[in-house]
Design a protein around this motif. Structure first.
Motif, short mmCIF file in Angstrom:
data_model
loop_
_atom_site.label_atom_id
_atom_site.label_comp_id
_atom_site.label_asym_id
_atom_site.label_seq_id
_atom_site.Cartn_x
_atom_site.Cartn_y
_atom_site.Cartn_z
N ASP A 7 0.86 -1.18 0.00
CA ASP A 7 0.00 0.00 0.00
C ASP A 7 0.89 1.23 0.00
O ASP A 7 1.94 1.24 0.64
CB ASP A 7 -0.89 0.05 1.25
CG ASP A 7 -1.96 -1.02 1.24
OD1 ASP A 7 -2.60 -1.21 0.19
OD2 ASP A 7 -2.15 -1.67 2.29
N ILE A 9 0.91 5.30 0.86
CA ILE A 9 0.18 6.33 1.58
C ILE A 9 0.91 7.65 1.39
O ILE A 9 2.11 7.75 1.65
CB ILE A 9 0.11 6.00 3.09
CG1 ILE A 9 -0.61 4.67 3.28
CG2 ILE A 9 -0.59 7.12 3.85
CD1 ILE A 9 -0.49 4.11 4.67
N ASN A 10 0.18 8.66 0.92
CA ASN A 10 0.75 10.00 0.80
C ASN A 10 0.74 10.60 2.19
O ASN A 10 -0.29 10.68 2.83
CB ASN A 10 -0.08 10.84 -0.17
CG ASN A 10 0.56 12.18 -0.44
OD1 ASN A 10 1.04 12.85 0.47
ND2 ASN A 10 0.55 12.58 -1.68
N ASP A 11 1.89 11.03 2.65
CA ASP A 11 2.04 11.56 3.99
C ASP A 11 1.58 13.02 4.11
O ASP A 11 1.97 13.71 5.04
CB ASP A 11 3.50 11.47 4.44
CG ASP A 11 3.93 10.02 4.61
OD1 ASP A 11 3.08 9.19 4.91
OD2 ASP A 11 5.13 9.75 4.45
#
Length: 108
Positions: A7, A9-11
């Protein structure tokens, strides 16, 4: 044998992504991930969480080195997060990749 799941995930940061991996990071499952991740490594700083990886072979290590080199050439960074109790940790030490790659070791 488990698949390799991942996966991204854009932080909420314009320059970094978290990539969470789970499963088996071997020649059987890793090539698809390599095709996916290399373009990201040249455009983003990556934090890769490998705590869920239960098995890795030399193909997995070579892909991590390739990601590291791609990021370095693009002035990007990559940080790996692994469990000190895992087979991945032992493999990194045996191959001395823990000295070459930026690894954060976590006790689980």
């Amino acid at each position: 044998m488990k698949n390799l799941n991942y996966d991204v995930i854009n932080d909420l940061n314009e320059s970094s992504l978290s990539v969470i991996l789970d499963g088996t990071f071997t020649c059987v499952h890793a090539r698809e991930f390599q095709k996916f991740i290399l373009p990201l490594a040249s455009s983003w700083d990556l934090y890769m969480d490998l705590k869920g990886v239960d098995k890795m072979d030399i193909t997995g290590i070579n892909i991590l080195v390739g990601i590291h080199e791609t990021a370095r050439k693009a002035n990007r960074s990559i940080k790996l997060n692994i469990s000190t109790q895992s087979n991945v940790h032992r493999l990194m030490e045996l191959t001395q990749m823990d000295r070459r790659l930026n690894i954060s070791k976590v006790t689980v």
